[in-house]
Design a protein around this motif. Structure first.
Motif, PDB file in Angstrom:
ATOM      1  N   ALA A   1       0.736  -1.177   0.053  1.00 35.21           N
ATOM      2  CA  ALA A   1      -0.109  -0.130   0.203  1.00 35.21           C
ATOM      3  C   ALA A   1       1.065   1.211   0.064  1.00 35.21           C
ATOM      4  O   ALA A   1       2.022   1.099   0.530  1.00 35.21           O
ATOM      5  N   ILE A   2       0.120   2.250  -0.371  1.00 38.70           N
ATOM      6  CA  ILE A   2       1.099   3.575  -0.578  1.00 38.70           C
ATOM      7  C   ILE A   2       0.102   4.725   0.501  1.00 38.70           C
ATOM      8  O   ILE A   2      -0.948   4.764   0.165  1.00 38.70           O
ATOM      9  N   ILE A   3       0.931   5.366   1.296  1.00 37.42           N
ATOM     10  CA  ILE A   3       0.281   6.389   1.843  1.00 37.42           C
ATOM     11  C   ILE A   3       1.001   7.623   1.343  1.00 37.42           C
ATOM     12  O   ILE A   3       2.091   7.889   1.399  1.00 37.42           O
ATOM     13  N   LEU A   4       0.307   8.610   0.860  1.00 39.80           N
ATOM     14  CA  LEU A   4       0.481   9.649  -0.006  1.00 39.80           C
ATOM     15  C   LEU A   4       0.024  11.019   0.435  1.00 39.80           C
ATOM     16  O   LEU A   4      -1.293  11.155   0.331  1.00 39.80           O
TER      17      LEU A   4
ATOM     18  N   ALA B   1      -1.658  16.905 -11.102  1.00 36.97           N
ATOM     19  CA  ALA B   1      -0.448  16.245 -11.415  1.00 36.97           C
ATOM     20  C   ALA B   1      -0.525  14.750 -10.970  1.00 36.97           C
ATOM     21  O   ALA B   1       0.311  13.881 -11.276  1.00 36.97           O
ATOM     22  N   SER B   2      -0.924  14.604  -9.667  1.00 36.70           N
ATOM     23  CA  SER B   2      -0.874  13.230  -8.906  1.00 36.70           C
ATOM     24  C   SER B   2      -1.785  12.368  -9.399  1.00 36.70           C
ATOM     25  O   SER B   2      -1.661  11.104  -9.168  1.00 36.70           O
ATOM     26  N   ILE B   3      -2.853  12.784 -10.366  1.00 40.90           N
ATOM     27  CA  ILE B   3      -3.776  11.590 -10.553  1.00 40.90           C
ATOM     28  C   ILE B   3      -3.344  10.426 -11.405  1.00 40.90           C
ATOM     29  O   ILE B   3      -3.218   9.496 -11.185  1.00 40.90           O
ATOM     30  N   ALA B   4      -2.189  10.961 -12.234  1.00 40.60           N
ATOM     31  CA  ALA B   4      -1.804   9.787 -13.206  1.00 40.60           C
ATOM     32  C   ALA B   4      -0.448   9.055 -12.271  1.00 40.60           C
ATOM     33  O   ALA B   4      -0.751   7.817 -12.406  1.00 40.60           O
ATOM     34  N   ALA B   5      -0.048   9.554 -11.402  1.00 40.39           N
ATOM     35  CA  ALA B   5       0.889   8.919 -10.545  1.00 40.39           C
ATOM     36  C   ALA B   5       0.356   7.918  -9.471  1.00 40.39           C
ATOM     37  O   ALA B   5       0.586   6.561  -9.391  1.00 40.39           O
ATOM     38  N   VAL B   6      -1.194   8.156  -8.932  1.00 38.27           N
ATOM     39  CA  VAL B   6      -1.755   7.334  -8.402  1.00 38.27           C
ATOM     40  C   VAL B   6      -2.662   6.357  -9.193  1.00 38.27           C
ATOM     41  O   VAL B   6      -2.549   5.030  -8.661  1.00 38.27           O
ATOM     42  N   GLN B   7      -2.821   6.582 -10.187  1.00 29.57           N
ATOM     43  CA  GLN B   7      -3.354   5.498 -11.389  1.00 29.57           C
ATOM     44  C   GLN B   7      -2.260   4.639 -11.752  1.00 29.57           C
ATOM     45  O   GLN B   7      -2.726   3.480 -11.907  1.00 29.57           O
ATOM     46  N   LYS B   8      -1.157   4.817 -11.819  1.00 25.91           N
ATOM     47  CA  LYS B   8      -0.065   4.094 -12.084  1.00 25.91           C
ATOM     48  C   LYS B   8       0.124   2.891 -11.001  1.00 25.91           C
ATOM     49  O   LYS B   8       0.269   1.820 -11.141  1.00 25.91           O
ATOM     50  N   ALA B   9      -0.173   3.371  -9.786  1.00 24.28           N
ATOM     51  CA  ALA B   9       0.106   2.605  -8.542  1.00 24.28           C
ATOM     52  C   ALA B   9      -1.046   1.678  -8.702  1.00 24.28           C
ATOM     53  O   ALA B   9      -0.903   0.422  -8.565  1.00 24.28           O
ATOM     54  N   LYS B  10      -2.130   2.069  -8.927  1.00 21.77           N
ATOM     55  CA  LYS B  10      -3.496   1.142  -9.107  1.00 21.77           C
ATOM     56  C   LYS B  10      -3.514   0.426 -10.386  1.00 21.77           C
ATOM     57  O   LYS B  10      -3.713  -0.702  -9.969  1.00 21.77           O
ATOM     58  N   ASP B  11      -2.685   0.783 -11.308  1.00 22.05           N
ATOM     59  CA  ASP B  11      -2.459  -0.277 -12.221  1.00 22.05           C
ATOM     60  C   ASP B  11      -1.447  -1.330 -12.269  1.00 22.05           C
ATOM     61  O   ASP B  11      -1.705  -2.492 -12.510  1.00 22.05           O
ATOM     62  N   ALA B  12      -0.737  -1.151 -11.059  1.00 18.89           N
ATOM     63  CA  ALA B  12       0.203  -2.002 -10.615  1.00 18.89           C
ATOM     64  C   ALA B  12      -0.273  -2.904  -9.500  1.00 18.89           C
ATOM     65  O   ALA B  12       0.173  -3.581  -8.852  1.00 18.89           O
ATOM     66  N   LYS B  13      -1.726  -2.737  -9.286  1.00 11.98           N
ATOM     67  CA  LYS B  13      -2.432  -3.347  -8.108  1.00 11.98           C
ATOM     68  C   LYS B  13      -1.960  -2.839  -6.808  1.00 11.98           C
ATOM     69  O   LYS B  13      -2.038  -3.636  -5.740  1.00 11.98           O
ATOM     70  N   ILE B  14      -1.563  -1.818  -6.684  1.00 10.02           N
ATOM     71  CA  ILE B  14      -1.126  -1.169  -5.378  1.00 10.02           C
ATOM     72  C   ILE B  14      -2.161   0.060  -4.906  1.00 10.02           C
ATOM     73  O   ILE B  14      -2.240   0.913  -5.586  1.00 10.02           O
ATOM     74  N   PRO B  15      -2.836  -0.301  -3.699  1.00 11.92           N
ATOM     75  CA  PRO B  15      -3.683   0.639  -3.554  1.00 11.92           C
ATOM     76  C   PRO B  15      -3.078   1.829  -2.640  1.00 11.92           C
ATOM     77  O   PRO B  15      -2.031   1.709  -1.910  1.00 11.92           O
ATOM     78  N   SER B  16      -3.653   3.054  -3.179  1.00 11.65           N
ATOM     79  CA  SER B  16      -2.961   4.470  -2.517  1.00 11.65           C
ATOM     80  C   SER B  16      -4.095   4.760  -1.542  1.00 11.65           C
ATOM     81  O   SER B  16      -5.252   4.909  -1.736  1.00 11.65           O
ATOM     82  N   PHE B  17      -3.607   5.319  -0.387  1.00  8.46           N
ATOM     83  CA  PHE B  17      -4.386   5.985   0.714  1.00  8.46           C
ATOM     84  C   PHE B  17      -3.971   7.639   0.818  1.00  8.46           C
ATOM     85  O   PHE B  17      -2.569   7.414   1.287  1.00  8.46           O
ATOM     86  N   LEU B  18      -4.604   8.575   0.247  1.00 10.17           N
ATOM     87  CA  LEU B  18      -3.980   9.677   0.266  1.00 10.17           C
ATOM     88  C   LEU B  18      -4.514  10.480   1.486  1.00 10.17           C
ATOM     89  O   LEU B  18      -5.552  10.402   2.246  1.00 10.17           O
ATOM     90  N   ILE B  19      -3.448  11.235   2.066  1.00  3.95           N
ATOM     91  CA  ILE B  19      -3.683  12.224   3.220  1.00  3.95           C
ATOM     92  C   ILE B  19      -3.548  13.532   2.955  1.00  3.95           C
ATOM     93  O   ILE B  19      -2.798  13.979   2.149  1.00  3.95           O
ATOM     94  N   ASP B  20      -4.235  14.384   3.721  1.00  4.07           N
ATOM     95  CA  ASP B  20      -4.012  15.981   3.836  1.00  4.07           C
ATOM     96  C   ASP B  20      -4.440  16.463   2.442  1.00  4.07           C
ATOM     97  O   ASP B  20      -5.468  17.406   2.656  1.00  4.07           O
ATOM     98  N   ARG B  21      -4.033  16.384   1.438  1.00  8.33           N
ATOM     99  CA  ARG B  21      -4.300  16.899   0.163  1.00  8.33           C
ATOM    100  C   ARG B  21      -5.292  15.803  -0.488  1.00  8.33           C
ATOM    101  O   ARG B  21      -4.796  14.665  -0.687  1.00  8.33           O
TER     102      ARG B  21
END
Lengths: 216, 313
Positions: B86-89, B96-116
């Motif tokens: 998992a990624i805490i971000l 700009a971050s949408i693509a980065a989080v999508q890339k993680a999702k495509d690699a089957k890694i879930p992201s959990f965003l904090i703050d922003r």
């Protein structure tokens, strides 16, 4: 020379009129419409105003309990109070916002501040039980936060969610508070329906009304 | 499979420094990516997330993107390459971050965003968003009260490229501008920086000696402003900040800065790790993706209870 200019201007004006006569007049979009088009159709003022009379006021009026009962249930059984009178976002750390109606006497009217309020005694002991906001500056977003048919997740980001919340406060001012008297309120009876977030310890609950009536 | 994994680990350990102590089992990895730890707020996030991850038995990979979207993209690649679960971000930009989080999702890694937050849903599993707007309104309401609803004031803005600088300023003005007797005589960016807060305040004060208050987009700029005001003998000027740092807490207790707004950095980072843990173990996502975390007003009444972006009961 000036005469010539005037004549030329007259000629030009009549020529323009003749051209215009064959034109179809297209309405220029208002600033608000232009802003809405620029933000993917997001118009918080319109959304809130469309909800105000058909949904917001009836929802809070039917959900609200007498303040004393709501407060007593919060103290004895918070879960039951939340289920019956409360609403909050499913996730996050926002406090519960409760729907309540009050009937009491104004014991202090703050009308010098732009964030005006009426401290109201409900149980007749001469002490304030609830503070009712009368604006024109309305603190917080209690009206939005009390509604179970809107959610932060329906909005693009926190700015749009905030603008939507603020739009209800604008409706409150234009549809309810502007007509309210500002003088001689102390000692008068008051009836109101609205919403308030769970107050911090030792603070008066701050009721944001959707209906207020001042009596004799 | 287990044997292969152990062998890989052993090889990995060999490649790394010999002194590195490797655990005897292969714990799952959680990547924690935030802006620079120079700001104590982001450090508190990283520390909070790391503590919770370790408590739940995870290994952690703590990285900083310095608000650079390209660097963030590389760090996401690193997290993917290391097989993070998992990624805490705390991300480097809402678009700009949408693509980065999508890339993680495509690699089957879930992201959990904090703050922003990011301007897209369905890409991250959760977005635990600091309610900067609500916090700014709390700070502005307190500022208005302290000012007695009138007088000249100055606003110090954060770095203009940063979305939160704009959100906070909008939150401030949506309240303050409702009071026609409050007049903004200067508005300048001090780029979140204490030294810039000091120098900008010095200059503004020379041109506008008749100011009654300063509202700053964060605590470090507020600290700079109060230092400049005190150096000029202007202890009468009301200063309000944003973040809830221990420095400002101490200033409030000493009668300097009057108020700030605390964002629950530590708590929201821990919450994100708990949600990541539940998702890893059960595949269950929280009820709603976007979750707002409200801020709390800090003034002389409750400054005592503030410690590292959390209020003690």
């Amino acid at each position: 020379m000036p005469r010539f200019t005037a004549a030329a201007a007259l000629c030009l004006a009549s020529a323009t009129l003749m051209v215009l006569a064959g034109c179809k007049i297209i309405k220029t979009p208002t600033a608000e419409e232009a802003a809405e088009a620029a933000s993917d159709g997001f118009n918080p003022e319109r959304q809130a105003t469309e909800l105000w009379t058909p949904k917001v006021v009836p929802y809070l009026t039917s959900k609200a309990g007498p303040y004393a009962e709501v407060a007593a249930l919060i103290a004895s059984d918070p879960d039951a109070a939340a289920a019956k009178y409360g609403h909050k976002e499913k996730e996050g750390n926002a406090p519960w916002t409760y729907a309540a109606n009050i009937s009491g006497t104004v014991i202090k009217a703050e009308t010098t501040s732009r964030a005006g309020y009426l401290d109201t005694d409900i149980d007749g002991d001469g002490k304030a039980d609830v503070r009712v906001q009368i604006g024109p500056v309305i603190k917080g977003t209690a009206i939005r936060d009390s509604l179970d048919f809107v959610s932060f997740n329906q909005f693009k980001n926190q700015i749009q969610w905030a603008e939507f919340g603020k739009a209800f406060n604008a409706d409150l001012n234009s549809q309810v508070l502007q007509a309210l008297p500002r003088e001689g309120l102390e000692g008068k009876t008051i009836e109101a329906v609205g919403a308030y977030p769970l107050p911090a310890k030792g603070q008066l609950p701050l009721l944001t009304p959707v209906n207020v009536a001042i009596g004799g | 499979m287990k044997l292969a994994r152990r062998l890989t680990l052993a090889a990995f350990a060999g490649v790394l420094a010999l002194g590195t102590a490797m655990p005897s089992y292969a714990a799952d990895l959680i990547a924690i990516i935030t802006p620079s730890h120079d700001n104590p707020f982001f450090k508190a996030e990283a520390v909070g997330a790391e503590a919770k991850a370790k408590e739940l038995g995870y290994e952690t990979l703590v990285l900083v993107h310095d608000d650079d979207a390209n660097k963030q993209s590389q760090l996401i690649d690193t997290a993917i390459g290391r097989g993070a679960k998992a990624i805490i971000l705390d991300n480097a930009g809402s678009e700009a971050s949408i693509a980065a989080v999508q890339k993680a999702k495509d690699a089957k890694i879930p992201s959990f965003l904090i703050d922003r937050e990011i301007n897209a849903t369905g890409v991250a599993v959760s977005q635990i968003v600091s309610n900067n707007y609500q916090g700014a309104q709390l700070g502005a309401e307190e500022f208005v009260k302290l000012m007695g609803e009138k007088g000249n004031y100055v606003e110090l803005l954060g770095r203009e490229a940063d979305l939160n600088a704009g959100i906070r300023s909008k939150g401030y003005h949506d309240i303050i501008d409702e009071y026609p007797d409050l007049k903004m005589v200067a508005q300048q960016s001090a780029n979140w920086s204490q030294t810039e807060g000091y120098s900008k305040m010095e200059t503004i004060l020379q041109a506008n000696p008749d100011i009654k208050g300063v509202i700053a987009g964060n605590d470090t700029m507020a600290m700079g402003a109060i230092a400049a005001l005190q150096a000029a003998g202007r202890k009468d000027v009301i200063v309000v900040g944003f973040d809830g740092s221990n420095d400002v807490r101490d200033s409030i207790k000493a009668g300097g800065i009057k108020a700030t707004v605390m964002q629950p950095a530590y708590a929201q980072a821990q919450m994100a790790v708990e949600q990541a843990d539940a998702y890893i173990k059960t595949g269950k996502a929280p009820a709603e993706e976007k979750q707002l975390m409200d801020c709390v007003l800090i003034n002389a009444d409750n400054a005592d209870k503030l410690e590292t972006f959390a209020l003690k009961d």
